[in-house]
Structures are given as C-alpha cells and as structure tokens.
Design a protein around this motif. Structure first.
Motif, short mmCIF file in Angstrom:
data_model
loop_
_atom_site.label_atom_id
_atom_site.label_comp_id
_atom_site.label_asym_id
_atom_site.label_seq_id
_atom_site.Cartn_x
_atom_site.Cartn_y
_atom_site.Cartn_z
N PRO A 200 0.85 -0.66 -0.51
CA PRO A 200 0.19 -0.06 -0.02
C PRO A 200 0.81 1.38 -0.04
O PRO A 200 1.95 0.86 0.27
N GLN A 201 0.65 2.09 -0.44
CA GLN A 201 1.17 2.99 -0.37
C GLN A 201 1.43 4.06 0.31
O GLN A 201 2.67 4.44 0.50
N LYS A 202 1.00 3.92 2.16
CA LYS A 202 0.95 4.88 2.76
C LYS A 202 2.34 3.50 3.45
O LYS A 202 3.04 4.32 3.90
N ILE A 203 2.56 2.45 3.36
CA ILE A 203 3.53 1.77 4.11
C ILE A 203 4.46 2.27 3.51
O ILE A 203 5.85 2.50 3.71
N HIS A 204 4.62 2.16 1.63
CA HIS A 204 5.63 1.75 0.95
C HIS A 204 6.52 3.28 1.08
O HIS A 204 7.77 3.55 1.51
N PHE A 205 5.45 4.36 0.84
CA PHE A 205 6.41 6.13 1.72
C PHE A 205 6.91 5.80 2.87
O PHE A 205 8.14 6.72 3.08
N ARG A 206 6.36 5.22 4.07
CA ARG A 206 7.64 4.44 5.18
C ARG A 206 8.89 4.70 5.10
O ARG A 206 9.52 4.05 5.45
N LEU A 207 8.53 3.14 4.34
CA LEU A 207 9.44 2.41 4.02
C LEU A 207 10.94 2.98 3.33
O LEU A 207 12.12 2.49 3.34
N ASP A 208 9.87 4.51 2.08
CA ASP A 208 11.36 4.33 1.09
C ASP A 208 11.65 5.49 1.93
O ASP A 208 12.92 5.96 1.73
N HIS A 209 11.38 5.84 2.87
CA HIS A 209 11.59 7.61 3.93
C HIS A 209 12.45 6.99 5.09
O HIS A 209 14.12 7.02 4.91
N MET A 210 13.03 5.55 5.29
CA MET A 210 14.05 4.76 6.16
C MET A 210 14.59 4.56 5.40
O MET A 210 16.53 4.46 5.72
N PHE A 211 14.58 4.00 3.74
CA PHE A 211 15.80 3.27 2.97
C PHE A 211 16.31 5.07 2.69
O PHE A 211 17.92 4.72 3.19
N ASN A 212 15.83 6.25 2.99
CA ASN A 212 16.05 7.04 2.77
C ASN A 212 17.46 7.59 3.96
O ASN A 212 18.73 8.18 3.56
N ARG A 213 17.01 7.34 5.07
CA ARG A 213 17.71 7.27 6.91
C ARG A 213 18.75 6.78 6.13
O ARG A 213 20.02 6.83 6.77
N PHE A 214 18.32 5.38 5.88
CA PHE A 214 20.13 4.27 5.62
C PHE A 214 21.48 4.58 4.67
O PHE A 214 22.79 5.18 5.35
N GLN A 215 20.96 6.14 4.01
CA GLN A 215 22.50 6.24 3.36
C GLN A 215 23.35 7.43 4.25
O GLN A 215 24.15 7.51 3.72
N TYR A 216 22.61 7.63 5.45
CA TYR A 216 23.25 8.64 6.59
C TYR A 216 24.34 7.61 7.20
O TYR A 216 25.52 8.26 7.48
#
Length: 334
Positions: A200-216
C-alpha cells in the motif's frame, strides 16, 4: 475479510505460545529421558565455586551494554540526534528491561524508538527507528562473523561439525545482501520500486523514507567504529555464556561458544515465541550435545545467561518506574 484486531492479536499470541511450549516440551523430555535422571541433578550443578564465574558473567554483560549503547549513540548522531551518553544509557537499559518480557526480544527496541520520539520530537522518530533497527541487525551480523571465523579455524575439517558452517554462511550472505540494499542508492531505489508495486502507498512511503535514512550510514569511519564496538560487545556477550557454563561445571573451550551461540542468538531474536523461550533452549541443547554437553547443563547455561540479563535490566525497570526528565536535542541529519 479483515480480522478483528483483538482476535488477530489473540491468534498471534496463541501461535507464539505453541512455538514456545512445543520446543520446551522436547527440551524437558530430553532432560528427563537421560539415564539415572534425578531432580537432585539440577541442584548439584551449583556450588560456591560458581559464584565468581557468575559475577564475571555479570561484569561482561554490563560492559557490553556500555559499548552497545555507545554504538547506538553513534548511529543516532549520524542522523543528527544528539543526546548525552548517560541519558541514552538509561533509555538503553529501559529497552533491555522490556526485551526480557516481550515476544521475540524486540519489545525493548520498540520502547527505545518510542523514547527517542519522546526525547527528540516527531522528527526523531525515523532516526530512532533506523538506528535501533540497524544496531540490532549489525549485532547479529557480527556474531555470524564469529561463527564463520571459528568454523574456518577449528571446525571445517571436523565431519561432525562442518554442517553447522553452512547456516552461518547463508545467514552471512543474507546480511551482506540486506546491508547492500539498505546502504546502496541504486539497490535501495530498485527495492523501493519493487515494493511500490506490492505494498500500500502509505506503507511504501514510510519504508522509502526509512531507506533514505540508511544513506546516512554510508561512512567508512562509522563502519570502522561500529565494527570495533560490535566486536567488543558481541565477544563479551558470548563470554557471558562461557562463564555461565563454568558455573555449572562445563569444561568446554570458548571456541565452541563462539561457534554455537551466534546461531542460538539469531533464533532467539526472531519474534516467533514468547521471550525467545523454547526454540532457543532446544537449539542450544541440540548443538551443545555435539560437543558432549549434557542436555541439562546446556539448558541451564541458557537460563543462567538470561538470568544475568534479567538482573542487569532491573536498573531499566527502576529508571522506567522513577521516570526521567526528557531532553530536547537538535535534530539535524549530518
């Protein structure tokens, strides 16, 4: 048709109860099925000579908690969440206390994320979740390295032990692939696109945001720091089991513990039973039997190691009941 949340929660608990009790039954049967078994055997395992090794086990775990908290602090700071070490240590111990009473040893991780949210505000939720998740994964990854190292050094030429190298190899490769997906921009984007098609779009958005944080975490210096800290932390936690073995009179080289305990740790970390009980003891019993350790002793070692953790986590219970004044750090990713 969607299940009622309360009914779903009850079914999940019942399933975890089954996964806990069935292995526990086999553990019990293996113990009482031993020749000349007597309940007095349990009491004869302990003597005054075991007090010193038990105290050393407590000290090993206490020091490992200090280094583990420092690793957690580094991961948070990389995302711009700056809290004093002493304050984070309190939150860490509260998490340890919850870990001892929640299914799969992950309840404390949820509590730590919540505490970081309360300390740093809404913007720190992602940082707390990412740091805690990565911290847990990296710890399991490092104990797997220990198992591989011990297997290559001492057990690869032993026909009876060589088979246990393969689970460690596959787990190691799985962690490598996972870290590559989390920290690689290209692989992360590919995974995100695949998830967008099935989630679902809502779950995907949260996981995508989490993926971006791993770049730190794409920092060579950070990986060196957390590798050194994990080496110390996980070594000390394996030594806890070693000294618990000495408490009950098990004379076994430390290399066996570095070979077997990683597999036990990974199984006990899975949220499939209540507090990790059942599968953890059954696996430890099966593995240490290959090293000539009796069923009763192998199970008592695991229970003693858990008791050591429980004793130290009581400080977290004290902090939780007493309450703690929240800090208000600046949240700005590096």
């Amino acid at each position: 048709m969607a299940l009622n949340p309360k009914l779903k929660s009850t079914l999940v608990f019942c399933l975890k109860l089954v996964v806990t009790l069935v292995p526990a039954y086999f553990v019990y049967r293996n113990i009482v099925g031993a020749p000349d078994w007597d309940v007095g055997d349990l009491f004869r395992l302990f003597s005054w000579s075991g007090v010193l090794p038990f105290v050393i086990a407590l000290l090993c775990l206490a020091v490992s908690n200090f280094t583990a908290c420092l690793q957690w602090k580094l991961l948070l700071e990389k995302q711009g969440v700056h809290l004093k070490y002493g304050h984070l240590l309190k939150l860490y111990y509260v998490g340890l206390f919850f870990n001892n009473f929640m299914p799969g040893n992950v309840g404390g991780d949820v509590k730590k994320v919540y505490d970081i949210r309360m300390q740093g505000g809404q913007d720190s939720v992602g940082a707390g979740l990412t740091a805690t998740f990565f911290d847990r994964l990296f710890g399991l990854f490092f104990v797997t390295l220990f198992a591989l190292g011990m297997g290559a050094l001492f057990f690869v030429h032993d026909d009876a032990q060589r088979a246990f190298v393969w689970p460690s190899i596959w787990i190691f490769l799985g962690f490598c692939l996972l870290f590559a997906c989390l920290c690689s921009r290209r692989l992360g984007r590919l995974c995100s696109n695949l998830m967008a098609k099935v989630l679902p779009q809502k779950i995907h958005f949260r996981l995508d945001h989490m993926f971006n944080r791993f770049q730190y975490f794409r920092s060579f210096r950070l990986w060196v720091q957390i590798s050194l800290l994990s080496a110390v932390t996980q070594s000390l936690r394996i030594f806890v089991h070693y000294f618990c073995g000495i408490v009950v009179g098990v004379d076994l080289s430390i290399s066996w513990y570095f070979y077997y305990i990683p597999l036990v740790a990974i199984v006990s970390a899975l949220p499939i039973s209540i507090g990790g009980f059942g599968p953890r003891e059954l696996l430890a019993q099966s593995l240490f039997a290959k090293a000539g350790v009796a069923s009763l002793e192998s199970v008592v070692i695991q229970l003693l190691a858990y008791f050591v953790s429980l004793l130290l986590s009581l400080f977290g219970a004290f902090v939780f009941l007493l309450g703690d004044k929240p800090e208000h750090p600046k949240v700005k990713a590096e």
